[in-house]
Design a protein around this motif. Structure first.
Motif, short mmCIF file in Angstrom:
data_model
loop_
_atom_site.label_atom_id
_atom_site.label_comp_id
_atom_site.label_asym_id
_atom_site.label_seq_id
_atom_site.Cartn_x
_atom_site.Cartn_y
_atom_site.Cartn_z
N GLU A 1 -57.51 -40.64 -38.89
CA GLU A 1 -57.97 -39.08 -38.68
C GLU A 1 -56.94 -38.60 -39.28
O GLU A 1 -55.54 -38.86 -38.16
N LEU A 2 -57.26 -36.59 -39.23
CA LEU A 2 -55.60 -36.54 -39.35
C LEU A 2 -56.10 -35.36 -38.22
O LEU A 2 -57.11 -34.86 -38.09
N LYS A 3 -54.06 -35.00 -37.34
CA LYS A 3 -54.95 -33.78 -36.67
C LYS A 3 -53.95 -33.20 -36.85
O LYS A 3 -52.45 -33.41 -36.88
N THR A 4 -54.22 -31.46 -36.31
CA THR A 4 -53.00 -31.09 -36.77
C THR A 4 -52.69 -29.89 -35.32
O THR A 4 -52.07 -29.89 -35.11
N LYS A 5 -53.89 -29.67 -35.42
CA LYS A 5 -54.01 -28.92 -33.82
C LYS A 5 -54.12 -29.30 -33.48
O LYS A 5 -54.41 -29.18 -32.08
N SER A 6 -56.10 -30.02 -33.83
CA SER A 6 -56.82 -30.02 -31.96
C SER A 6 -56.43 -31.39 -32.12
O SER A 6 -55.20 -32.18 -32.56
N LYS A 7 -56.84 -31.92 -30.54
CA LYS A 7 -56.78 -33.38 -29.95
C LYS A 7 -57.90 -33.99 -30.86
O LYS A 7 -59.09 -33.44 -30.59
N THR A 8 -57.93 -35.49 -30.07
CA THR A 8 -59.23 -36.25 -30.17
C THR A 8 -59.48 -36.89 -29.21
O THR A 8 -58.92 -36.25 -28.15
N SER A 9 -60.58 -37.26 -29.03
CA SER A 9 -61.31 -37.84 -27.98
C SER A 9 -61.53 -39.58 -27.71
O SER A 9 -61.76 -39.58 -29.24
N VAL B 1 -49.35 -40.65 -27.34
CA VAL B 1 -50.64 -40.53 -27.69
C VAL B 1 -51.23 -39.26 -26.23
O VAL B 1 -52.61 -38.97 -26.28
N ASN B 2 -50.14 -39.24 -25.77
CA ASN B 2 -50.87 -37.66 -24.17
C ASN B 2 -51.25 -36.93 -24.81
O ASN B 2 -52.33 -35.93 -24.16
N ARG B 3 -50.15 -36.77 -26.18
CA ARG B 3 -50.60 -35.34 -26.78
C ARG B 3 -51.45 -35.64 -28.00
O ARG B 3 -51.79 -34.66 -28.74
N VAL B 4 -52.05 -36.73 -28.51
CA VAL B 4 -52.95 -36.60 -28.80
C VAL B 4 -54.25 -36.78 -28.36
O VAL B 4 -55.38 -36.04 -29.86
N LYS C 1 -57.62 -35.48 -26.13
CA LYS C 1 -57.80 -35.09 -24.36
C LYS C 1 -57.67 -35.54 -23.37
O LYS C 1 -57.82 -34.58 -21.82
N GLU C 2 -57.96 -36.71 -23.36
CA GLU C 2 -58.09 -37.92 -22.06
C GLU C 2 -57.27 -38.18 -21.55
O GLU C 2 -55.43 -37.95 -22.78
N LYS C 3 -56.09 -37.90 -20.53
CA LYS C 3 -54.98 -38.33 -19.77
C LYS C 3 -54.31 -39.91 -20.37
O LYS C 3 -54.04 -40.46 -19.39
N PHE C 4 -54.30 -40.71 -21.16
CA PHE C 4 -53.67 -41.99 -21.57
C PHE C 4 -51.66 -41.85 -21.68
O PHE C 4 -51.63 -40.89 -22.33
N GLU C 5 -51.91 -43.01 -20.98
CA GLU C 5 -50.37 -43.07 -21.17
C GLU C 5 -49.95 -43.90 -22.21
O GLU C 5 -48.98 -44.16 -22.27
N SER C 6 -50.76 -44.91 -22.92
CA SER C 6 -50.69 -45.60 -23.93
C SER C 6 -51.66 -46.50 -24.41
O SER C 6 -53.06 -45.44 -24.31
N ILE C 7 -51.68 -46.96 -25.54
CA ILE C 7 -52.70 -47.99 -26.51
C ILE C 7 -53.92 -48.47 -25.38
O ILE C 7 -54.89 -48.44 -25.42
N ASN C 8 -53.15 -49.12 -24.98
CA ASN C 8 -53.82 -50.34 -23.98
C ASN C 8 -54.66 -49.10 -22.70
O ASN C 8 -55.66 -50.18 -22.54
N ASP C 9 -54.51 -48.35 -22.56
CA ASP C 9 -54.96 -47.37 -21.62
C ASP C 9 -56.50 -47.01 -22.48
O ASP C 9 -57.42 -46.89 -21.84
N ILE C 10 -56.16 -46.88 -23.86
CA ILE C 10 -57.29 -46.78 -24.28
C ILE C 10 -57.79 -47.66 -24.74
O ILE C 10 -59.19 -47.61 -24.40
N HIS C 11 -57.68 -48.34 -24.94
CA HIS C 11 -58.55 -50.15 -25.00
C HIS C 11 -59.22 -50.55 -23.52
O HIS C 11 -60.55 -50.61 -23.55
N THR C 12 -58.49 -50.04 -22.51
CA THR C 12 -59.82 -50.18 -21.40
C THR C 12 -60.59 -49.48 -21.17
O THR C 12 -61.19 -49.88 -20.85
N ALA C 13 -60.66 -47.65 -21.75
CA ALA C 13 -61.04 -47.02 -21.63
C ALA C 13 -63.00 -47.47 -23.28
O ALA C 13 -63.73 -47.27 -21.86
#
Length: 183
Positions: free
Chosen positions: A69-77, A110-113, A115-127
């Protein structure tokens, strides 16, 4: 203006990866079985899933599938990520393969990619676990990392050499926008 759009980069990378194997670039963990689905095949799958969201590039393999997935200006969610996982599972006809998702962006923070304020990939897995039992392998690659990986390619094959040279030239023209450091 068109050159600065994510859509034009998407088209260029679609052409590149339809002709150049992803496994030959060291920034992706792919093998010889990972083959890119064509744009029309992705569209067909999306229609079959009632316009499901699909990633920009999708590679089907024997042991796993790879989404880019490409991201240039927008963030993902997280919601978008869940849709890619569902897309992967739906095209597998009940035999879902593990999914590796690469977010290709200017940064690998991760925090800049997201929209949610994740600190790490592990936070994404938890969510994701709170939504379902989905757990893809998530990687963040910068455009600079991609540029470096492509720069390392050594080939004597004329077509591959031209593809690599053309993509390097294209990326260098967009270096400021994509935050690529050309050495």
């Amino acid at each position: 203006h068109v050159n600065e759009l994510e859509v034009s980069l998407n088209h260029v990378l679609n052409i590149f990866f339809s002709l150049y194997p992803i496994y030959k670039l060291d920034c992706f963990e792919a093998d010889e079985t990972n083959v890119m689905l064509s744009s029309w095949k992705l569209e067909e799958y999306a229609r079959m899933q009632k316009n499901a969201t699909q990633p920009d590039l999708f590679f089907v393999g024997t042991d796993n599938n790879i989404a880019v997935e490409l991201k240039t200006k927008s963030k993902t969610s997280l919601e978008q990520l869940a849709k890619y996982i569902k897309f992967n599972n739906a095209i597998s006809n009940g035999d879902a393969k593990p999914l590796r998702i690469y977010f290709l962006s200017k940064v690998t923070d991760v925090n800049r990619v997201f929209k949610e304020k994740f600190e790490s990939i592990n936070d994404i897995h938890t969510a994701l676990r709170s939504e379902s039992n989905l757990r893809p392998d998530i990687k963040l690659i910068s455009y600079n990392d991609l540029y470096i990986s492509i720069s390392k390619v050594q080939t004597s094959e004329v077509t591959e050499s031209r593809l690599v040279g053309g993509l390097l030239s294209y990326l260098s023209k967009r270096s400021n926008e994509l935050q690529i450091i050309i050495q």
